[in-house]
Scaffold this active site. Structure first.
Site, mmCIF file in Angstrom:
data_model
loop_
_atom_site.group_PDB
_atom_site.id
_atom_site.type_symbol
_atom_site.label_atom_id
_atom_site.label_comp_id
_atom_site.label_asym_id
_atom_site.label_seq_id
_atom_site.Cartn_x
_atom_site.Cartn_y
_atom_site.Cartn_z
ATOM 1 N N GLY A 77 65.046 -49.983 -11.234
ATOM 2 C CA GLY A 77 66.144 -49.036 -11.027
ATOM 3 C C GLY A 77 67.532 -49.525 -11.408
ATOM 4 N N CYS A 122 60.830 -54.226 -24.571
ATOM 5 C CA CYS A 122 61.566 -54.947 -25.613
ATOM 6 C C CYS A 122 60.713 -55.978 -26.355
ATOM 7 C CB CYS A 122 62.776 -55.630 -24.988
ATOM 8 S SG CYS A 122 62.346 -56.597 -23.547
HETATM 9 C C1 LIG Z 1 62.670 -53.514 -20.013
HETATM 10 S S1 LIG Z 1 61.806 -52.933 -18.625
HETATM 11 C C2 LIG Z 1 62.967 -51.787 -17.973
HETATM 12 C C3 LIG Z 1 63.652 -52.319 -16.785
HETATM 13 C C4 LIG Z 1 64.506 -51.355 -16.010
HETATM 14 N N1 LIG Z 1 65.619 -50.837 -16.737
HETATM 15 C C5 LIG Z 1 64.975 -52.042 -14.738
HETATM 16 O O1 LIG Z 1 66.157 -51.940 -14.395
HETATM 17 O O2 LIG Z 1 64.175 -52.708 -14.082
HETATM 18 C C6 LIG Z 1 60.634 -51.849 -19.353
HETATM 19 C C7 LIG Z 1 59.852 -51.030 -18.350
HETATM 20 O O3 LIG Z 1 59.022 -50.127 -19.083
HETATM 21 C C8 LIG Z 1 57.827 -49.937 -18.366
HETATM 22 N N2 LIG Z 1 56.850 -49.404 -19.335
HETATM 23 C C9 LIG Z 1 56.265 -50.056 -20.352
HETATM 24 N N3 LIG Z 1 55.469 -49.221 -21.050
HETATM 25 C C10 LIG Z 1 55.568 -48.005 -20.458
HETATM 26 C C11 LIG Z 1 54.990 -46.739 -20.722
HETATM 27 N N4 LIG Z 1 54.157 -46.567 -21.732
HETATM 28 N N5 LIG Z 1 55.302 -45.716 -19.921
HETATM 29 C C12 LIG Z 1 56.148 -45.883 -18.853
HETATM 30 N N6 LIG Z 1 56.722 -47.061 -18.577
HETATM 31 C C13 LIG Z 1 56.447 -48.109 -19.356
HETATM 32 C C14 LIG Z 1 57.509 -51.309 -17.805
HETATM 33 O O4 LIG Z 1 56.672 -51.217 -16.686
HETATM 34 C C15 LIG Z 1 58.907 -51.830 -17.468
HETATM 35 O O5 LIG Z 1 59.227 -51.573 -16.118
#
Ligand SMILES: C[S@@+](CC[C@H](N)C(=O)[O-])C[C@H]1O[C@@H](n2cnc3c(N)ncnc32)[C@H](O)[C@@H]1O
Length: 352
Positions: free
Chosen positions: A16, A82
């Site tokens: 979040g 990423c």
């Molecule tokens: C770079 S992190 C984002 C972190 C977020 N902005 C935070 O503040 O914690 C990427 C997120 O994308 C989620 N994710 C990866 N592939 C996904 C998908 N196909 N659908 C939904 N969420 C996904 C991962 O679980 C991860 O929490």
């Protein structure tokens, strides 16, 4: 439906970070109306902190245009995975299965009946050189968005931490915005700190902002972000063995330091390149060349997850549920973002 005039959808919401940024930037009548992430672990943390938000545990590749339309959001905030774009990774870009959901989103946005007014995307440095980025820009251009990209690090905003990330801000010009917004760069330039302005003006790079190298003197000291209890010192202390073995490769900082390296998801597990180590010895030897360091001169400990959350500007009200282990906390924080930086950009996006 809520009365909020700024209705945000938070995709890839993790723990979040974007939600906290929206709260921090103080925009009136703004709220996160729904959040989506596929990971049960980060979702447990999200729900713990935002119990009232519609939260979907699902893959973004499963979202249809109709479903998105029904949410009636006008701000899209997202941090797609990423790994396909990181400098040290394989850089498989759009061939990487982890990019699939983002490509799906790009295919769905044009099919929506409601045009989203504002979009903010965060990703690693390197995203702006990818084919996924090119496709993202093409989609935004086709749909009539004006856009501006940035590389920005918390250090540029006075926070003692390097975490350079790429940000894209986009506004839908078909909704009456000045199409010259991104070309003139004037609205954004108005409120950026002086050092960033200079970088921007001198940059020939298509990405608007480059990090500044010399702004650490204007950063707050790390001590403003530390927990003061004795138990923190004991619980996070490095063993004698680890200290001796890895001393030469550590990034060592002290409470008075005005910088630290990026805390990654492997912090606490590996030493080299995963984030700074805190030296509490009064004989402060942080400046000693790494090859001349002597273990007995140091009293080293890891930063606690709470301290990393502080450095990443999460509010005091942010908590991990008790079931989340220390290793998981480091991992989730390492995947997250600097709340202050995103708040700053959200405000620019919506008010300029
Ligand atoms: C770079 S992190 C984002 C972190 C977020 N902005 C935070 O503040 O914690 C990427 C997120 O994308 C989620 N994710 C990866 N592939 C996904 C998908 N196909 N659908 C939904 N969420 C996904 C991962 O679980 C991860 O929490």
């Amino acid at each position: 439906m809520s009365e909020a005039s700024l209705r945000a959808l938070e995709l890839y919401c993790g723990i979040g970070g974007m939600h906290y940024a929206l709260k921090l930037c103080g925009l009136e009548n703004a709220e996160v109306i729904a959040a989506v992430d596929i990971s049960p672990l980060s979702n447990a943390v999200y729900r713990h902190n935002f119990p009232g938000v519609l939260h979907m545990e699902k893959g973004i590749e499963g979202l249809s245009a109709g479903e998105l339309d029904r949410l009636k959001f006008n701000l899209l905030m997202m941090s797609p995975p990423c790994q396909p774009f990181t400098r040290v990774g394989l850089k498989k870009d759009i061939e990487d299965p982890r990019t699939k959901s983002f490509l799906h989103l790009l295919s769905v946005l044009p099919k929506m009946t409601n045009r989203v007014t504002y979009i903010l995307l965060e990703n690693v440095k390197g995203f702006e050189e990818s084919r996924a980025y090119k496709m993202f820009c093409e989609t935004l251009d086709q749909l009539g968005y004006v856009r501006q990209g940035f590389l920005l690090s918390p250090k540029q905003l006075g926070i003692p931490n390097s975490r350079q990330r790429y940000y894209m801000l986009a506004k839908c010009s078909q909704l009456g915005f000045d199409k010259k917004w991104y070309k003139s760069k004037q609205p954004i330039l108005k409120s950026l700190p002086e050092d960033i302005k200079l970088q921007l003006l001198s940059s020939s790079c298509p990405v608007g902002l480059q990090t500044t190298s010399g702004s650490s003197d204007t950063c707050q000291p790390l001590q403003n972000f530390l927990e003061q209890s004795d138990s923190t010192c004991e619980n996070y202390e490095l063993s004698k063995d680890t200290t001796e073995r890895y001393l030469s490769v550590m990034d060592i900082v002290s409470p008075s330091s005005t910088g630290s390296t990026c805390f990654t998801k492997s912090y606490g597990q590996y030493i080299e390149g995963t984030g700074s180590i805190l030296n509490l010895s009064p004989n402060n030897n942080n400046t000693t060349a790494s090859c001349d360091r002597k273990a007995q001169h140091y009293k080293l400990r890891y930063f606690s997850p709470r301290e990393i959350a502080n450095i990443m500007c999460f509010p005091k009200t942010f908590y991990f549920p008790e079931t989340i282990t220390r290793k998981q906390q480091y991992r989730l924080l390492g995947n997250s973002l600097n709340v202050h930086v995103v708040a700053y950009l959200l405000k620019l996006l919506v008010t300029q």
